[in-house]
Design an enzyme around this catalytic site. Structure first.
Site, PDB file in Angstrom:
ATOM      1  N   SER A 184       5.155  -0.046   0.920  1.00  0.00           N
ATOM      2  CA  SER A 184       5.141  -0.201   2.371  1.00  0.00           C
ATOM      3  C   SER A 184       6.196  -1.150   2.916  1.00  0.00           C
ATOM      4  O   SER A 184       6.622  -1.020   4.057  1.00  0.00           O
ATOM      5  CB  SER A 184       3.754  -0.674   2.822  1.00  0.00           C
ATOM      6  OG  SER A 184       3.422  -1.879   2.181  1.00  0.00           O
ATOM      7  N   HIS A 212       2.295   6.001   3.410  1.00  0.00           N
ATOM      8  CA  HIS A 212       3.578   6.228   4.088  1.00  0.00           C
ATOM      9  C   HIS A 212       4.267   7.512   3.632  1.00  0.00           C
ATOM     10  O   HIS A 212       5.394   7.779   4.051  1.00  0.00           O
ATOM     11  CB  HIS A 212       4.508   5.025   3.859  1.00  0.00           C
ATOM     12  CG  HIS A 212       3.941   3.764   4.413  1.00  0.00           C
ATOM     13  ND1 HIS A 212       4.107   3.383   5.731  1.00  0.00           N
ATOM     14  CD2 HIS A 212       3.167   2.818   3.838  1.00  0.00           C
ATOM     15  CE1 HIS A 212       3.472   2.238   5.933  1.00  0.00           C
ATOM     16  NE2 HIS A 212       2.897   1.876   4.810  1.00  0.00           N
ATOM     17  N   LYS A 242      -0.329   6.482  10.566  1.00  0.00           N
ATOM     18  CA  LYS A 242       1.133   6.500  10.377  1.00  0.00           C
ATOM     19  C   LYS A 242       1.657   7.875  10.801  1.00  0.00           C
ATOM     20  O   LYS A 242       1.694   8.143  11.995  1.00  0.00           O
ATOM     21  CB  LYS A 242       1.436   6.072   8.942  1.00  0.00           C
ATOM     22  CG  LYS A 242       0.903   4.627   8.749  1.00  0.00           C
ATOM     23  CD  LYS A 242       1.002   4.087   7.399  1.00  0.00           C
ATOM     24  CE  LYS A 242       0.643   2.621   7.335  1.00  0.00           C
ATOM     25  NZ  LYS A 242      -0.731   2.233   7.654  1.00  0.00           N
TER      26      LYS A 242
HETATM   27  C1  PLP Z   1       0.015   1.401   1.523  1.00  0.00           C
HETATM   28  C2  PLP Z   1      -0.930   1.061   2.635  1.00  0.00           C
HETATM   29  N1  PLP Z   1      -2.256   1.240   2.454  1.00  0.00           N
HETATM   30  C3  PLP Z   1      -3.137   0.933   3.400  1.00  0.00           C
HETATM   31  C4  PLP Z   1      -2.737   0.438   4.610  1.00  0.00           C
HETATM   32  C5  PLP Z   1      -3.774   0.078   5.624  1.00  0.00           C
HETATM   33  O1  PLP Z   1      -4.022   1.151   6.452  1.00  0.00           O
HETATM   34  P1  PLP Z   1      -4.754   0.892   7.857  1.00  0.00           P
HETATM   35  O2  PLP Z   1      -3.706   0.347   8.766  1.00  0.00           O
HETATM   36  O3  PLP Z   1      -5.256   2.232   8.257  1.00  0.00           O
HETATM   37  O4  PLP Z   1      -5.842  -0.093   7.602  1.00  0.00           O
HETATM   38  C6  PLP Z   1      -1.373   0.265   4.861  1.00  0.00           C
HETATM   39  C7  PLP Z   1      -0.833  -0.230   6.144  1.00  0.00           C
HETATM   40  O5  PLP Z   1      -1.343  -0.482   7.122  1.00  0.00           O
HETATM   41  C8  PLP Z   1      -0.453   0.578   3.851  1.00  0.00           C
HETATM   42  O6  PLP Z   1       0.856   0.381   4.044  1.00  0.00           O
END
Ligand code: PLP
Length: 388
Positions: A184, A212, A242
């Site tokens: 990320s 992503h 996203k």
């Molecule tokens: C790889 C990854 N997993 C999980 C999340 C968390 O997702 P959420 O924003 O829906 O809590 C993110 C970013 O926000 C992320 O980059």
């Protein structure tokens, strides 16, 4: 001074104090902040679906029918036919037996690691995994071994020493390899071929969080594993906030594992279900993603254009074929200076500092979207030139 005052002061001195910006409107690739319109290169709306008229309409119509919120957790009365249909459609799209929706990706990861990885199990986790995976590992009672980022040799050494493999099949204990699909904060993709070989060889379950990648990568938009011509991971986590442009997340896995999550995933059981209008809107996003080859093409064109022009300008981007294009600046102070100059030039870019990223690797996290026009990317490049 109180303890908290002292700690806040320290964060400020380290240039690590985080601040929120108040957004008062969105218009395509432009955001309004403090009455100023800024070009947005900071969010994860990679396909521009957040404001797609069909997605917005589906959300508004569902709100009329179901109300805005779910009203309760999924196991009480918060699970609607919209949720059920979306789960089925995601399972069909991704090719899994079952999918379970969560209210956020953070919560999905707490449930996966917190309930599927149990005492006596071993988790092998990439050092640069997202914080929600790291926190999920903390919640599980498994032993966690971290390997240096994408270093399959280190991973193999750890597996050799600690994996449970066949020998412990009788004990019911399991090994898990855990990785982001697209990292990320770095934008690079997991080394799928090696991860899958190792998972097979050491009889480990491969868990990939492709927050992503899904929607953006692969011929059909199924994600980074599809783009890498890899088989589906055993457990796939994806987020809806996203490329889908909505909110929430899902876990795709076997029927048995999904049933376990429903029974034992505390962040599934003890929280209000995803809002039904969001589920309805996401069904439309999914339809757009399924026939989204043109959007993905446009996004890739933007990524290639930005990378080529940045290289010609002498900017050293990290290697990344994804919409996440980090520009490493090193110190927090230098990063904040650049971010401020960009904002002065009418451009918003994520300024990422420790502890989100390792010490000394503060970076601009530039994100591209299919809705960016070439002239807007040129404006960003020009502002970067001026900021040097
Ligand atoms: C790889 C990854 N997993 C999980 C999340 C968390 O997702 P959420 O924003 O829906 O809590 C993110 C970013 O926000 C992320 O980059």
């Amino acid at each position: 001074m109180s303890r908290i005052q002292q700690q806040l002061l320290k964060l400020k001195q380290q240039h690590r104090l985080r601040q929120r910006r108040v957004v008062s409107g969105l218009d395509g690739s432009r955001l309004s902040i403090n009455g100023k319109s800024l070009l947005n290169f900071a969010d994860n709306d990679y396909l521009g679906l957040r404001q797609h008229p069909q997605v917005v309409r589906a959300c508004a119509e569902a709100a009329q029918q179901y109300g805005v919120g779910a009203g309760a957790s999924a196991l009480i009365s918060g699970y609607s036919d919209q949720h059920q249909a979306l789960e089925q459609e995601l399972a069909d799209f991704l090719g899994y037996q079952k999918v379970l929706l969560f209210s956020s990706g953070y919560l999905a990861n707490q449930a996966v690691m917190g309930s599927l990885c149990q005492r006596g199990d071993k988790i092998f986790s990439d050092q640069l995994n997202h914080a929600s995976l790291i926190d999920g590992c903390r919640l599980s009672r498994a032993t966690v071994h971290r390997y240096s980022h994408s270093d399959s040799r280190k991973l193999e050494n750890l597996l050799l020493q600690h994996a449970l493999g066949k020998a412990t099949a009788n004990t019911g204990q399991e090994s898990f390899i855990l990785s982001d699909g697209v990292f990320s904060m770095d934008g690079d993709v997991a080394a799928y071929t090696k991860l899958q070989q190792l998972a097979e060889c050491y009889q480990a379950c491969l868990i990939i969080d492709d927050a992503h990648g899904v929607g953006v990568m692969g011929k059909h938009g199924r994600g980074s594993w599809e783009a890498a011509n890899a088989a589906q991971p055993d457990i796939l986590i994806g987020t809806l906030g996203k490329a889908f442009g909505t909110q929430g997340a899902y876990v795709a896995a076997s029927s048995e594992r999904i049933e376990w999550l429903i029974q034992k995933g505390r962040s599934y059981v003890y929280t209000t279900a995803l809002a039904p209008p969001i589920a309805a809107a996401t069904r439309v996003s999914l339809r757009l993603i399924r026939k989204g080859a043109k959007l993905r093409q446009q996004l890739n064109k933007n990524i290639t254009y930005f990378r080529q022009q940045a290289a010609a300008q002498g900017l050293q981007l990290l290697y990344s074929s994804s919409p996440i294009q980090p520009l490493m600046l090193g110190s927090e102070k230098r990063l904040l200076d650049w971010a401020e100059k960009l904002q002065g030039a009418g451009i918003l870019v994520g300024a990422i500092r420790p502890p989100t990223v390792p010490e000394g690797t503060s970076r601009l996290r530039i994100t591209l979207s299919a809705i960016h026009q070439q002239a807007e990317i040129d404006q960003l490049l020009e502002a970067l030139k001026e900021a040097v």
